[in-house]
Design a protein around this motif. Sequence first.
Motif, PDB file in Angstrom:
ATOM      1  N   ASP A   1     -21.847  59.165  30.885  1.00  0.00           N
ATOM      2  CA  ASP A   1     -22.906  58.399  30.240  1.00  0.00           C
ATOM      3  C   ASP A   1     -22.291  57.128  29.674  1.00  0.00           C
ATOM      4  N   ALA A   2     -23.114  56.105  29.497  1.00  0.00           N
ATOM      5  CA  ALA A   2     -22.607  54.806  29.065  1.00  0.00           C
ATOM      6  C   ALA A   2     -22.021  54.830  27.665  1.00  0.00           C
ATOM      7  N   ASP A   3     -22.401  55.796  26.843  1.00  0.00           N
ATOM      8  CA  ASP A   3     -21.884  55.851  25.473  1.00  0.00           C
ATOM      9  C   ASP A   3     -20.656  56.747  25.331  1.00  0.00           C
ATOM     10  N   GLU A   4     -19.993  57.014  26.444  1.00  0.00           N
ATOM     11  CA  GLU A   4     -18.761  57.809  26.440  1.00  0.00           C
ATOM     12  C   GLU A   4     -17.546  56.904  26.648  1.00  0.00           C
ATOM     13  N   VAL A   5     -16.417  57.323  26.070  1.00  0.00           N
ATOM     14  CA  VAL A   5     -15.173  56.569  26.194  1.00  0.00           C
ATOM     15  C   VAL A   5     -14.016  57.551  26.323  1.00  0.00           C
ATOM     16  N   LEU A   6     -13.038  57.186  27.131  1.00  0.00           N
ATOM     17  CA  LEU A   6     -11.787  57.946  27.204  1.00  0.00           C
ATOM     18  C   LEU A   6     -10.707  57.167  26.462  1.00  0.00           C
ATOM     19  N   SER A   7     -10.069  57.808  25.498  1.00  0.00           N
ATOM     20  CA  SER A   7      -8.954  57.189  24.787  1.00  0.00           C
ATOM     21  C   SER A   7      -7.753  57.083  25.715  1.00  0.00           C
ATOM     22  N   GLU A   8      -6.723  56.359  25.297  1.00  0.00           N
ATOM     23  CA  GLU A   8      -5.518  56.229  26.126  1.00  0.00           C
ATOM     24  C   GLU A   8      -4.890  57.583  26.426  1.00  0.00           C
ATOM     25  N   GLU A   9      -4.826  58.457  25.428  1.00  0.00           N
ATOM     26  CA  GLU A   9      -4.251  59.788  25.643  1.00  0.00           C
ATOM     27  C   GLU A   9      -5.074  60.576  26.653  1.00  0.00           C
ATOM     28  N   ASN A  10      -6.378  60.474  26.569  1.00  0.00           N
ATOM     29  CA  ASN A  10      -7.234  61.211  27.501  1.00  0.00           C
ATOM     30  C   ASN A  10      -7.320  60.550  28.866  1.00  0.00           C
ATOM     31  N   ARG A  11      -7.088  59.255  28.937  1.00  0.00           N
ATOM     32  CA  ARG A  11      -6.941  58.595  30.237  1.00  0.00           C
ATOM     33  C   ARG A  11      -5.687  59.135  30.942  1.00  0.00           C
TER      34      ARG A  11
ATOM     35  N   ILE B   1      -8.952  67.470  28.461  1.00  0.00           N
ATOM     36  CA  ILE B   1      -9.465  66.105  28.325  1.00  0.00           C
ATOM     37  C   ILE B   1     -10.614  66.099  27.321  1.00  0.00           C
ATOM     38  N   VAL B   2     -10.572  65.156  26.390  1.00  0.00           N
ATOM     39  CA  VAL B   2     -11.633  65.001  25.395  1.00  0.00           C
ATOM     40  C   VAL B   2     -12.320  63.657  25.619  1.00  0.00           C
ATOM     41  N   ILE B   3     -13.614  63.709  25.854  1.00  0.00           N
ATOM     42  CA  ILE B   3     -14.426  62.509  26.005  1.00  0.00           C
ATOM     43  C   ILE B   3     -15.012  62.180  24.641  1.00  0.00           C
ATOM     44  N   THR B   4     -14.822  60.959  24.196  1.00  0.00           N
ATOM     45  CA  THR B   4     -15.383  60.556  22.903  1.00  0.00           C
ATOM     46  C   THR B   4     -16.804  60.046  23.104  1.00  0.00           C
ATOM     47  N   HIS B   5     -17.738  60.716  22.455  1.00  0.00           N
ATOM     48  CA  HIS B   5     -19.149  60.351  22.543  1.00  0.00           C
ATOM     49  C   HIS B   5     -19.454  59.384  21.401  1.00  0.00           C
ATOM     50  N   MET B   6     -19.886  58.173  21.747  1.00  0.00           N
ATOM     51  CA  MET B   6     -20.116  57.131  20.747  1.00  0.00           C
ATOM     52  C   MET B   6     -21.517  56.542  20.876  1.00  0.00           C
ATOM     53  N   PRO B   7     -22.556  57.349  20.656  1.00  0.00           N
ATOM     54  CA  PRO B   7     -23.919  56.812  20.772  1.00  0.00           C
ATOM     55  C   PRO B   7     -24.231  55.835  19.653  1.00  0.00           C
ATOM     56  N   GLU B   8     -25.076  54.877  19.946  1.00  0.00           N
ATOM     57  CA  GLU B   8     -25.484  53.909  18.936  1.00  0.00           C
ATOM     58  C   GLU B   8     -26.794  54.308  18.274  1.00  0.00           C
ATOM     59  N   GLN B   9     -27.449  55.316  18.824  1.00  0.00           N
ATOM     60  CA  GLN B   9     -28.697  55.779  18.226  1.00  0.00           C
ATOM     61  C   GLN B   9     -28.881  57.257  18.503  1.00  0.00           C
TER      62      GLN B   9
END
Length: 198
Positions: free
Chosen positions: A82-92, A161-169
């Motif tokens: 999803d567009a509001d997900e990010v992988l940190s450097e460690e998880n990349r 692997i941990v995906i960081t969920h960063m929703p804006e709403q």
Amino acid sequence: MITISLCMIVKNEERVLKRCLDSVRDLVDEIIIVDTGSTDATKRIAAGYTDKIYDLTWNDDFSAARNFAFSKATKEYIYSADADEVLSEENRRRFRLLKETLLPEIEIVQMKYGNQLQNGTVYNFDEEYRPKLFRRLRSFVWEEPIHETVRLEPVVYDSDIVITHMPEQNHAGRDLANFRKQIAQGRRLSRRLYGMYA
């Protein structure tokens, strides 16, 4: 090393799409974006990463949109993001290692979905496993030396692997409205969705 198609469904994600794609673009071999009616710069941003951008008329069905995106994939595995997900450097780094070493019998890789409580989401827990990487074509395998049968259950691997969920709403209003619409149209909710709606 496996090959991976990234498949995403998006709508009006101009604020977060670049952040997501920057964190995965060099980990995947193909990027597929299905737009369900953006009126902002989402498609222009996506075009900076791929020419595989498809339009799909939204019909209140996330599964239909994801299935359409999956139908466009050509690689061995599909990563659903999803567009509001990010992988940190460690998880990349973990993702890259997984791509290099994944055993061929693995059909689904689960990844931890993190940061659940940060942005007012409806979850009661901060981290959970979710299926995120899927073998595109399943191979049926016979099992048992006698009274053989085809394996029906997929082989699932729980990764670190941990995906960081960063929703804006918060999407609770959108989801409740969709639940009510499904019920008003006479559709029966599955046991899973009924529990979520409750």
